[in-house]
Scaffold this motif. Sequence first.
Motif, PDB file in Angstrom:
ATOM      1  N   GLU A  21      -6.239  37.859  65.677  1.00  0.00           N
ATOM      2  CA  GLU A  21      -5.044  37.645  66.796  1.00  0.00           C
ATOM      3  C   GLU A  21      -5.256  38.927  67.739  1.00  0.00           C
ATOM      4  N   GLN A  22      -5.033  38.397  68.906  1.00  0.00           N
ATOM      5  CA  GLN A  22      -5.274  39.400  70.105  1.00  0.00           C
ATOM      6  C   GLN A  22      -4.106  40.462  70.205  1.00  0.00           C
ATOM      7  N   THR A  23      -4.480  41.367  70.543  1.00  0.00           N
ATOM      8  CA  THR A  23      -3.520  42.664  70.539  1.00  0.00           C
ATOM      9  C   THR A  23      -2.888  42.448  71.976  1.00  0.00           C
ATOM     10  N   GLU A  24      -1.848  43.106  72.200  1.00  0.00           N
ATOM     11  CA  GLU A  24      -1.010  42.679  73.652  1.00  0.00           C
ATOM     12  C   GLU A  24      -2.029  43.361  74.586  1.00  0.00           C
ATOM     13  N   LEU A  25      -2.756  44.299  74.534  1.00  0.00           N
ATOM     14  CA  LEU A  25      -3.732  44.874  75.682  1.00  0.00           C
ATOM     15  C   LEU A  25      -4.869  43.611  75.870  1.00  0.00           C
ATOM     16  N   GLU A  26      -5.356  43.149  74.982  1.00  0.00           N
ATOM     17  CA  GLU A  26      -6.402  42.006  74.772  1.00  0.00           C
ATOM     18  C   GLU A  26      -5.852  40.780  75.737  1.00  0.00           C
ATOM     19  N   LYS A  27      -4.763  40.660  75.831  1.00  0.00           N
ATOM     20  CA  LYS A  27      -3.971  39.416  76.217  1.00  0.00           C
ATOM     21  C   LYS A  27      -3.910  39.628  78.036  1.00  0.00           C
ATOM     22  N   LEU A  28      -4.103  41.026  78.377  1.00  0.00           N
ATOM     23  CA  LEU A  28      -4.043  41.219  79.841  1.00  0.00           C
ATOM     24  C   LEU A  28      -5.454  40.650  80.434  1.00  0.00           C
ATOM     25  N   PRO A  29      -5.563  40.495  81.728  1.00  0.00           N
ATOM     26  CA  PRO A  29      -6.853  40.193  82.362  1.00  0.00           C
ATOM     27  C   PRO A  29      -7.847  41.424  82.450  1.00  0.00           C
ATOM     28  N   ASP A  30      -8.934  40.978  82.762  1.00  0.00           N
ATOM     29  CA  ASP A  30      -9.758  42.239  82.653  1.00  0.00           C
ATOM     30  C   ASP A  30      -9.487  42.792  84.205  1.00  0.00           C
ATOM     31  N   ALA A  31      -9.963  44.163  84.378  1.00  0.00           N
ATOM     32  CA  ALA A  31      -9.658  45.047  85.514  1.00  0.00           C
ATOM     33  C   ALA A  31     -10.774  44.764  86.303  1.00  0.00           C
ATOM     34  N   THR A  32     -10.768  43.517  86.978  1.00  0.00           N
ATOM     35  CA  THR A  32     -11.820  43.147  87.851  1.00  0.00           C
ATOM     36  C   THR A  32     -11.853  43.686  89.500  1.00  0.00           C
ATOM     37  N   GLN A  33     -12.620  43.292  90.310  1.00  0.00           N
ATOM     38  CA  GLN A  33     -12.680  43.835  91.645  1.00  0.00           C
ATOM     39  C   GLN A  33     -13.338  42.811  92.570  1.00  0.00           C
ATOM     40  N   THR A  34     -12.831  41.660  92.326  1.00  0.00           N
ATOM     41  CA  THR A  34     -13.567  40.438  93.293  1.00  0.00           C
ATOM     42  C   THR A  34     -12.723  39.755  93.700  1.00  0.00           C
ATOM     43  N   GLY A  35     -11.400  39.851  93.596  1.00  0.00           N
ATOM     44  CA  GLY A  35     -10.422  38.866  94.428  1.00  0.00           C
ATOM     45  C   GLY A  35      -9.952  37.709  93.357  1.00  0.00           C
ATOM     46  N   THR A  36      -9.986  37.795  92.042  1.00  0.00           N
ATOM     47  CA  THR A  36      -9.697  36.781  91.247  1.00  0.00           C
ATOM     48  C   THR A  36      -8.288  36.127  91.308  1.00  0.00           C
ATOM     49  N   GLY A  37      -7.230  36.910  91.917  1.00  0.00           N
ATOM     50  CA  GLY A  37      -6.121  36.289  91.786  1.00  0.00           C
ATOM     51  C   GLY A  37      -5.159  36.859  90.645  1.00  0.00           C
ATOM     52  N   SER A  38      -5.781  37.894  89.679  1.00  0.00           N
ATOM     53  CA  SER A  38      -5.143  38.168  88.620  1.00  0.00           C
ATOM     54  C   SER A  38      -4.501  39.477  88.612  1.00  0.00           C
ATOM     55  N   ALA A  39      -3.413  39.636  87.767  1.00  0.00           N
ATOM     56  CA  ALA A  39      -2.543  40.840  87.598  1.00  0.00           C
ATOM     57  C   ALA A  39      -1.908  40.870  86.078  1.00  0.00           C
ATOM     58  N   GLY A  40      -1.599  42.036  85.861  1.00  0.00           N
ATOM     59  CA  GLY A  40      -0.746  41.759  84.318  1.00  0.00           C
ATOM     60  C   GLY A  40      -0.543  43.229  84.221  1.00  0.00           C
ATOM     61  N   PHE A  41       0.128  43.758  82.849  1.00  0.00           N
ATOM     62  CA  PHE A  41       0.479  44.867  82.710  1.00  0.00           C
ATOM     63  C   PHE A  41       1.176  44.669  81.243  1.00  0.00           C
ATOM     64  N   LEU A  42       1.498  45.865  80.715  1.00  0.00           N
ATOM     65  CA  LEU A  42       2.290  46.080  79.494  1.00  0.00           C
ATOM     66  C   LEU A  42       3.660  46.396  79.928  1.00  0.00           C
ATOM     67  N   LEU A  43       4.600  45.765  79.597  1.00  0.00           N
ATOM     68  CA  LEU A  43       6.047  45.900  79.829  1.00  0.00           C
ATOM     69  C   LEU A  43       6.642  46.569  78.243  1.00  0.00           C
ATOM     70  N   ASP A  44       6.589  47.792  78.405  1.00  0.00           N
ATOM     71  CA  ASP A  44       7.410  48.445  77.148  1.00  0.00           C
ATOM     72  C   ASP A  44       6.287  47.929  75.879  1.00  0.00           C
ATOM     73  N   GLY A  45       5.130  47.893  76.420  1.00  0.00           N
ATOM     74  CA  GLY A  45       4.212  47.529  75.232  1.00  0.00           C
ATOM     75  C   GLY A  45       3.891  46.271  74.867  1.00  0.00           C
ATOM     76  N   VAL A  46       4.378  45.202  75.635  1.00  0.00           N
ATOM     77  CA  VAL A  46       4.349  43.831  75.544  1.00  0.00           C
ATOM     78  C   VAL A  46       3.733  43.235  76.601  1.00  0.00           C
ATOM     79  N   ALA A  47       2.689  42.218  76.651  1.00  0.00           N
ATOM     80  CA  ALA A  47       1.985  41.944  77.644  1.00  0.00           C
ATOM     81  C   ALA A  47       2.771  41.042  78.665  1.00  0.00           C
ATOM     82  N   TRP A  48       2.539  41.366  79.964  1.00  0.00           N
ATOM     83  CA  TRP A  48       3.581  40.737  80.816  1.00  0.00           C
ATOM     84  C   TRP A  48       2.440  40.173  81.919  1.00  0.00           C
TER      85      TRP A  48
END
Length: 182
Positions: A21-48
């Motif tokens: 099973e994925q961890t909360e951190l693994e649910k976030l998109p990769d930290a890329t630099q190509t303009g993929t349109g992605s975003a996300g963060f952990l809100l109090d430890g839970v993937a947002w």
Amino acid sequence: MKTFSFLLPALLLTTSACKKEQTELEKLPDATQTGTGSAGFLLDGVAWLPEASNLSTGSPSSASWQRTVAGRSLRVSSSRYIDRTTLQIFLPHIKQGGVFQLNQSANPPSGFSNPSYSMFIMSKSLTVPRIFLTGPTATGTVTVTRFDTVARVVSGTFELTVQEETSPETHRLTDGRFDLTF
């Protein structure tokens, strides 16, 4: 041959049962630099992760670089329709990538005269939205890793604490990342 016919199903059953099973951190998109349109963060430890409504045609995350009286300001925004939450990051006078400290008082209605700040809005119900801001007692850091005005790409990471305007309640936004076009 009988042993092989027994071992193959047992091996397949074992490997399918080991699906991690994925961890909360693994649910976030990769930290890329190509303009993929992605975003996300952990809100109090839970993937947002941002999410558009079924009726929306636009992206739930966006960036804009606007000319102001004092220079150009960057606004990064991500929204999640399912629980009606929004994160906004405002960086005034940005000219290049770097580390931006969010540790000063901000007044969002005053517009572009604000220092760098972040605002997290919770409006789950039809009541007045709850607004959480960075400031002197709830600080944050945004690291812009790519700010390309030709390709119109902004990417970065962030770690924030936001505090409600009208109470001492805080939330931690950690392992944040965005990779957007503007």
